[in-house]
Each structure stands twice: as structure tokens, then as C-alpha cells.
Design a protein around this motif. Structure first.
Motif, PDB file in Angstrom:
ATOM      1  N   ARG A   7      44.274  -4.323  71.313  1.00  0.00           N
ATOM      2  CA  ARG A   7      45.156  -3.384  70.612  1.00  0.00           C
ATOM      3  C   ARG A   7      44.996  -1.968  71.166  1.00  0.00           C
ATOM      4  O   ARG A   7      45.978  -1.255  71.365  1.00  0.00           O
ATOM      5  N   TRP A   8      43.754  -1.556  71.427  1.00  0.00           N
ATOM      6  CA  TRP A   8      43.532  -0.241  72.026  1.00  0.00           C
ATOM      7  C   TRP A   8      44.191  -0.161  73.400  1.00  0.00           C
ATOM      8  O   TRP A   8      44.783   0.868  73.763  1.00  0.00           O
ATOM      9  N   GLU A   9      44.095  -1.228  74.166  1.00  0.00           N
ATOM     10  CA  GLU A   9      44.726  -1.252  75.489  1.00  0.00           C
ATOM     11  C   GLU A   9      46.243  -1.131  75.363  1.00  0.00           C
ATOM     12  O   GLU A   9      46.883  -0.421  76.147  1.00  0.00           O
ATOM     13  N   ALA A  10      46.814  -1.821  74.366  1.00  0.00           N
ATOM     14  CA  ALA A  10      48.262  -1.745  74.150  1.00  0.00           C
ATOM     15  C   ALA A  10      48.684  -0.343  73.717  1.00  0.00           C
ATOM     16  O   ALA A  10      49.739   0.160  74.129  1.00  0.00           O
ATOM     17  N   MET A  11      47.858   0.290  72.898  1.00  0.00           N
ATOM     18  CA  MET A  11      48.152   1.658  72.463  1.00  0.00           C
ATOM     19  C   MET A  11      48.093   2.629  73.635  1.00  0.00           C
ATOM     20  O   MET A  11      48.939   3.526  73.762  1.00  0.00           O
ATOM     21  N   ASP A  12      47.093   2.457  74.500  1.00  0.00           N
ATOM     22  CA  ASP A  12      46.981   3.315  75.685  1.00  0.00           C
ATOM     23  C   ASP A  12      48.197   3.153  76.590  1.00  0.00           C
ATOM     24  O   ASP A  12      48.751   4.146  77.098  1.00  0.00           O
ATOM     25  N   LEU A  13      48.619   1.913  76.796  1.00  0.00           N
ATOM     26  CA  LEU A  13      49.781   1.656  77.640  1.00  0.00           C
ATOM     27  C   LEU A  13      51.038   2.266  77.037  1.00  0.00           C
ATOM     28  O   LEU A  13      51.849   2.884  77.744  1.00  0.00           O
ATOM     29  N   GLU A  14      51.199   2.112  75.728  1.00  0.00           N
ATOM     30  CA  GLU A  14      52.372   2.680  75.061  1.00  0.00           C
ATOM     31  C   GLU A  14      52.386   4.200  75.184  1.00  0.00           C
ATOM     32  O   GLU A  14      53.438   4.810  75.447  1.00  0.00           O
ATOM     33  N   ASN A  15      51.227   4.830  75.025  1.00  0.00           N
ATOM     34  CA  ASN A  15      51.142   6.287  75.160  1.00  0.00           C
ATOM     35  C   ASN A  15      51.503   6.737  76.573  1.00  0.00           C
ATOM     36  O   ASN A  15      52.183   7.756  76.762  1.00  0.00           O
ATOM     37  N   GLN A  16      51.045   5.982  77.554  1.00  0.00           N
ATOM     38  CA  GLN A  16      51.370   6.313  78.944  1.00  0.00           C
ATOM     39  C   GLN A  16      52.873   6.212  79.196  1.00  0.00           C
ATOM     40  O   GLN A  16      53.459   7.067  79.872  1.00  0.00           O
ATOM     41  N   LEU A  17      53.501   5.181  78.645  1.00  0.00           N
ATOM     42  CA  LEU A  17      54.944   5.007  78.819  1.00  0.00           C
ATOM     43  C   LEU A  17      55.720   6.132  78.136  1.00  0.00           C
ATOM     44  O   LEU A  17      56.733   6.613  78.660  1.00  0.00           O
ATOM     45  N   ILE A  18      55.249   6.562  76.970  1.00  0.00           N
ATOM     46  CA  ILE A  18      55.909   7.657  76.254  1.00  0.00           C
ATOM     47  C   ILE A  18      55.797   8.958  77.044  1.00  0.00           C
ATOM     48  O   ILE A  18      56.779   9.707  77.191  1.00  0.00           O
ATOM     49  N   MET A  19      54.604   9.234  77.576  1.00  0.00           N
ATOM     50  CA  MET A  19      54.409  10.462  78.354  1.00  0.00           C
ATOM     51  C   MET A  19      55.233  10.441  79.638  1.00  0.00           C
ATOM     52  O   MET A  19      55.800  11.466  80.048  1.00  0.00           O
ATOM     53  N   THR A  20      55.319   9.275  80.270  1.00  0.00           N
ATOM     54  CA  THR A  20      56.137   9.152  81.481  1.00  0.00           C
ATOM     55  C   THR A  20      57.603   9.398  81.161  1.00  0.00           C
ATOM     56  O   THR A  20      58.312  10.094  81.906  1.00  0.00           O
ATOM     57  N   ALA A  21      58.067   8.844  80.042  1.00  0.00           N
ATOM     58  CA  ALA A  21      59.460   9.035  79.639  1.00  0.00           C
ATOM     59  C   ALA A  21      59.754  10.508  79.359  1.00  0.00           C
ATOM     60  O   ALA A  21      60.827  11.019  79.710  1.00  0.00           O
ATOM     61  N   LYS A  22      58.808  11.208  78.755  1.00  0.00           N
ATOM     62  CA  LYS A  22      58.999  12.635  78.468  1.00  0.00           C
ATOM     63  C   LYS A  22      59.093  13.436  79.756  1.00  0.00           C
ATOM     64  O   LYS A  22      59.927  14.347  79.881  1.00  0.00           O
ATOM     65  N   ARG A  23      58.231  13.108  80.713  1.00  0.00           N
ATOM     66  CA  ARG A  23      58.268  13.829  81.989  1.00  0.00           C
ATOM     67  C   ARG A  23      59.590  13.608  82.709  1.00  0.00           C
ATOM     68  O   ARG A  23      60.087  14.490  83.411  1.00  0.00           O
ATOM     69  N   GLU A  24      60.155  12.434  82.533  1.00  0.00           N
ATOM     70  CA  GLU A  24      61.414  12.093  83.201  1.00  0.00           C
ATOM     71  C   GLU A  24      62.626  12.406  82.329  1.00  0.00           C
ATOM     72  O   GLU A  24      63.755  12.050  82.676  1.00  0.00           O
ATOM     73  N   ASN A  25      62.359  13.052  81.179  1.00  0.00           N
ATOM     74  CA  ASN A  25      63.422  13.493  80.274  1.00  0.00           C
ATOM     75  C   ASN A  25      64.334  12.337  79.844  1.00  0.00           C
ATOM     76  O   ASN A  25      65.562  12.422  79.900  1.00  0.00           O
ATOM     77  N   ARG A  26      63.706  11.265  79.420  1.00  0.00           N
ATOM     78  CA  ARG A  26      64.463  10.113  78.931  1.00  0.00           C
ATOM     79  C   ARG A  26      63.751   9.522  77.722  1.00  0.00           C
ATOM     80  O   ARG A  26      62.580   9.794  77.470  1.00  0.00           O
ATOM     81  N   ALA A  27      64.483   8.734  76.973  1.00  0.00           N
ATOM     82  CA  ALA A  27      63.904   8.113  75.779  1.00  0.00           C
ATOM     83  C   ALA A  27      63.074   6.896  76.176  1.00  0.00           C
ATOM     84  O   ALA A  27      63.433   6.165  77.109  1.00  0.00           O
ATOM     85  N   ASN A  28      61.989   6.721  75.476  1.00  0.00           N
ATOM     86  CA  ASN A  28      61.167   5.525  75.704  1.00  0.00           C
ATOM     87  C   ASN A  28      61.563   4.457  74.687  1.00  0.00           C
ATOM     88  O   ASN A  28      61.475   4.665  73.477  1.00  0.00           O
ATOM     89  N   ILE A  29      62.038   3.343  75.186  1.00  0.00           N
ATOM     90  CA  ILE A  29      62.445   2.242  74.308  1.00  0.00           C
ATOM     91  C   ILE A  29      61.417   1.124  74.449  1.00  0.00           C
ATOM     92  O   ILE A  29      61.343   0.469  75.491  1.00  0.00           O
ATOM     93  N   PRO A  30      60.592   0.928  73.421  1.00  0.00           N
ATOM     94  CA  PRO A  30      59.541  -0.097  73.526  1.00  0.00           C
ATOM     95  C   PRO A  30      60.123  -1.501  73.606  1.00  0.00           C
ATOM     96  O   PRO A  30      61.143  -1.805  72.982  1.00  0.00           O
TER      97      PRO A  30
END
Length: 200
Positions: free
Chosen positions: A52-75
Motif C-alpha cells: 500500500r505504501w508503494e502504491a501511495m508513492d507511485l500515485e504521488n509521483q504520477l500526480i506530481m508528474t501530471a502537475k509539472r506537465e500541466n495536465r490532470a492525473n486520472i488514476p
């Protein structure tokens, strides 16, 4: 010191075992089955929590990447509508239950969990094997053989976080086996007296 007590079910703390030995000289010590099963369940849940911690870390990374690329993160969602993080969080209660007690929705969630995380499936199998030994055996010698097989299966699983459980079982082996004589537990608060007339 009390001499009339035949059997006592302390927990696995060394202090409690020492007190029991000094105060109840002739009593047989029995390790409550629920103390042993609790350790097995906790070891299994540790594996789920790690994922679960690994999944949370991955989700956070995807959210931060989406923010940098100015797009919405859709899980990405699983067929039952859970995200991977939600699946791991919501499976906690499912893993405490035996298969026959799962609801249809819980069974669906468990199958998705086991399909994605074979180690959780293996750990669940070990906890259920231990539960089965306690539920289905009244003969101490049969239980001893099956407990030895379970011990070997745990060793072969390669789960390092199970080492504490294995060491605890090894150190308390005889007291654990004593449970199968009368199936005594702390929950029943049962103590047997040699003299039925003994009163407080």
C-alpha cells in the motif's frame, strides 16, 4: 502459591510466564491460540501495508508528474471501481476473514488482490492453514505434525517478516501444543481445579 490449578493460559510475555510458573507450580501452561494467530495475521498485514505504501508513492509521483506537465492525473481504476491504493486499503478486513465468510464483493476484491500480489495470497494461505490446524484438530499428536508442516511452509515462503513469528512458535512450542489437550483459551477465562471444592 496455588497448588490446585491444573491449567493456565497466560500470554506469551516472559514476565507472565514467570509469574504463572511461580504462582501455579503444578499448572500446565497453555498458549492461547488467538495470541499465535494474531501474530500470523499481523505478519500477513505487514505485507499488504508495504504494498500500500508503494502504491501511495507511485500515485504521488504520477500526480506530481501530471502537475509539472500541466495536465490532470486520472488514476487507473480496477474492474470493481477501486484504484490500486484503495484495493490495498479496503482489503484489510477481507484478509482477516476465512474464504467461506466472504461476501460476493469481498470475494471479488480478494481475487483481484491475489492476482496482483501473489505474496499476499501466499501469506493469506499460511494464516488460513494455521487457523485450520486450530479449528480442525483435537488430537495433540496430529496437531503437532500439522504444525510442523506449517512451520516448514512458512520457512520456505521466504517472508523475512515472519521470522519473529517462527521464533515465537519455536520458543513456546510445547505450550502451544498444550492447547490441544483441552482447547483452553483466555477468552473463556477457564481455570480447572483439582479440588472442585476450592473457593476463593
Amino acid at each position: 502459591m496455588v497448588f490446585g490449578v491444573q491449567e493456565i493460559t497466560p500470554d506469551m510475555a516472559n514476565s507472565m510466564k514467570l509469574i504463572s510458573k511461580k504462582c501455579f507450580l503444578r499448572a500446565i501452561q497453555v498458549i492461547d491460540r488467538f495470541n499465535v494467530q494474531k501474530l500470523a495475521l499481523e505478519a500477513m498485514q505487514e505485507i499488504r501495508i508495504k504494498h500500500r505504501w508503494e502504491a501511495m508513492d507511485l500515485e504521488n509521483q504520477l500526480i506530481m508528474t501530471a502537475k509539472r506537465e500541466n495536465r490532470a492525473n486520472i488514476p487507473e481504476l480496477l474492474p470493481n471501481g477501486d484504484s490500486v491504493k484503495q484495493l490495498l486499503a479496503r482489503s484489510s478486513y477481507v484478509l482477516y476473514k476465512s474464504r467461506e465468510k466472504w461476501s460476493e464483493r469481498q470475494n471479488e476484491r480478494a481475487q483481484m488482490l491475489f492476482g496482483s500480489y501473489p505474496d499476499i495470497k501466499k501469506a493469506y494461505g499460511l494464516s488460513q492453514q494455521l487457523r485450520g490446524i486450530y479449528n480442525n484438530n483435537n488430537d495433540k499428536h496430529v496437531a503437532m505434525t500439522k504444525l510442523a508442516h506449517w512451520h516448514r511452509n512458512v520457512e520456505e515462503s521466504g517472508f523475512k517478516n515472519y521470522n519473529t513469528l517462527l521464533n515465537t512458535v519455536t520458543l513456546n512450542y510445547q505450550s502451544i501444543l498444550n492447547y490441544f489437550d483441552n482447547r483452553s483459551t483466555n477468552t473463556s477465562a477457564k481455570m480447572k481445579f483439582m479440588n472442585s471444592k476450592t473457593k476463593k
